[in-house]
Design a protein around this motif. Structure first.
Motif, mmCIF file in Angstrom:
data_model
loop_
_atom_site.group_PDB
_atom_site.id
_atom_site.type_symbol
_atom_site.label_atom_id
_atom_site.label_comp_id
_atom_site.label_asym_id
_atom_site.label_seq_id
_atom_site.Cartn_x
_atom_site.Cartn_y
_atom_site.Cartn_z
ATOM 1 N N ARG A 1 0.823 -1.211 0.000
ATOM 2 C CA ARG A 1 0.000 0.000 0.000
ATOM 3 C C ARG A 1 0.857 1.259 0.000
ATOM 4 O O ARG A 1 1.833 1.350 0.724
ATOM 5 C CB ARG A 1 -0.928 -0.030 1.201
ATOM 6 C CG ARG A 1 -1.917 -1.207 1.089
ATOM 7 C CD ARG A 1 -2.779 -1.394 2.301
ATOM 8 N NE ARG A 1 -3.412 -0.153 2.680
ATOM 9 C CZ ARG A 1 -3.538 0.261 3.946
ATOM 10 N NH1 ARG A 1 -3.087 -0.470 4.930
ATOM 11 N NH2 ARG A 1 -4.128 1.401 4.213
ATOM 12 N N SER A 2 0.473 2.190 -0.870
ATOM 13 C CA SER A 2 1.159 3.483 -0.993
ATOM 14 C C SER A 2 2.673 3.286 -1.152
ATOM 15 O O SER A 2 3.478 4.011 -0.591
ATOM 16 C CB SER A 2 0.854 4.365 0.221
ATOM 17 O OG SER A 2 1.253 5.690 -0.015
ATOM 18 N N LYS B 1 5.841 6.441 -5.436
ATOM 19 C CA LYS B 1 5.332 7.678 -5.990
ATOM 20 C C LYS B 1 5.411 7.581 -7.512
ATOM 21 O O LYS B 1 6.463 7.312 -8.083
ATOM 22 C CB LYS B 1 6.153 8.864 -5.479
ATOM 23 C CG LYS B 1 5.560 10.196 -5.831
ATOM 24 C CD LYS B 1 6.325 11.322 -5.164
ATOM 25 C CE LYS B 1 5.693 12.652 -5.524
ATOM 26 N NZ LYS B 1 6.411 13.758 -4.899
ATOM 27 N N ARG C 1 1.526 11.338 -7.151
ATOM 28 C CA ARG C 1 0.712 10.575 -6.210
ATOM 29 C C ARG C 1 1.413 9.300 -5.772
ATOM 30 O O ARG C 1 2.123 8.678 -6.548
ATOM 31 C CB ARG C 1 -0.610 10.175 -6.878
ATOM 32 C CG ARG C 1 -1.533 11.341 -7.125
ATOM 33 C CD ARG C 1 -2.871 10.905 -7.706
ATOM 34 N NE ARG C 1 -3.440 9.781 -6.992
ATOM 35 C CZ ARG C 1 -4.231 8.887 -7.565
ATOM 36 N NH1 ARG C 1 -4.528 8.959 -8.832
ATOM 37 N NH2 ARG C 1 -4.718 7.876 -6.859
ATOM 38 N N ARG C 2 1.167 8.907 -4.531
ATOM 39 C CA ARG C 2 1.654 7.613 -4.048
ATOM 40 C C ARG C 2 0.681 6.551 -4.531
ATOM 41 O O ARG C 2 -0.522 6.753 -4.497
ATOM 42 C CB ARG C 2 1.769 7.613 -2.534
ATOM 43 C CG ARG C 2 2.814 8.642 -2.089
ATOM 44 C CD ARG C 2 3.586 8.241 -0.883
ATOM 45 N NE ARG C 2 4.213 6.956 -0.911
ATOM 46 C CZ ARG C 2 5.455 6.716 -1.340
ATOM 47 N NH1 ARG C 2 6.186 7.681 -1.832
ATOM 48 N NH2 ARG C 2 5.972 5.505 -1.272
ATOM 49 N N ASP D 1 -0.463 2.269 -4.808
ATOM 50 C CA ASP D 1 -0.369 0.886 -4.356
ATOM 51 C C ASP D 1 0.307 0.085 -5.466
ATOM 52 O O ASP D 1 0.165 0.398 -6.648
ATOM 53 C CB ASP D 1 -1.760 0.290 -4.115
ATOM 54 C CG ASP D 1 -2.503 0.924 -2.948
ATOM 55 O OD1 ASP D 1 -1.887 1.689 -2.183
ATOM 56 O OD2 ASP D 1 -3.709 0.650 -2.818
#
Length: 194
Positions: free
Chosen positions: A162-163, A166, A170-171, A173
């Motif tokens: 998750r996240s 980048k 945006r980060r 998944d």
């Protein structure tokens, strides 16, 4: 003494080859096509194409071998010597016995198994010739084509990060996929669904 990594020419299929980047007009055109494609996040090439920016991009790829950080290669259709995409083997974690792969294919070459054949060839070479115990790659959950590519090349899903990375501003998944020198991932849960 030259300690640079030697980028080989690898045959992926009868008509596909992986080779080092060059400053040829064909490789610069490949960068132009990729930089205009919203599905290819070339973070080190400008979306506004210029020959100078493309040249810098290719020089950065070639520098990675000099710096011993990876094996960046161009995927080429042999019959007409047309570059179709890029595939890279990154050695950042090689001291831990693992390396990462990344790949992209331009829009005009998609849908023909190019990425899967290139990935399978690169992975086999890395596992059998370089003796790297673990190869891994990351795929955004929405990217069904890249998921199919990884699976066709023998990679298995290990889970969702998750996240993790980048992309743009945006980060995102990422699914973690791996292929091991020892074969399948014993007991790995199949949790990757798009």
């Amino acid at each position: 003494m030259d300690d640079a990594l030697q980028i080989p020419h690898l045959r992926a299929t009868a008509d596909l080859e992986l080779r080092p980047w060059s400053l040829s007009a064909a490789d610069l055109e490949l960068v132009r096509e990729a930089s205009a494609d919203d599905l290819i996040p070339i973070t080190t090439a400008s979306a506004t194409f210029s020959r100078e920016a493309a040249t810098r991009f290719v020089e950065r790829q070639r520098q990675r071998a000099t710096d011993r950080t990876g094996y960046p290669m161009v995927i080429v259709r042999r019959r007409d010597n047309t570059p179709l995409g890029s595939i890279d083997l990154w050695l950042k974690d090689i001291d831990e016995g693992r390396a990462s792969l990344g790949y992209w294919v331009v829009r005009s070459a998609r849908g023909h198994g190019v990425a899967a054949h290139a990935l399978a060839a690169m992975a086999t070479w890395a596992l059998e010739e370089l003796h790297i115990p673990r190869l891994q790659l990351y795929v955004e959950p929405w990217n069904r084509a890249s998921i199919r590519t990884a699976e066709r090349a023998g990679f298995e899903c290990e889970g969702l990060l998750r996240s993790w990375q980048k992309v743009g501003n945006r980060r995102r998944d990422m699914f973690m996929y791996a292929r091991l020198a020892t074969g399948t991932l014993a007991g790995a849960d199949r949790v990757c669904t798009g």
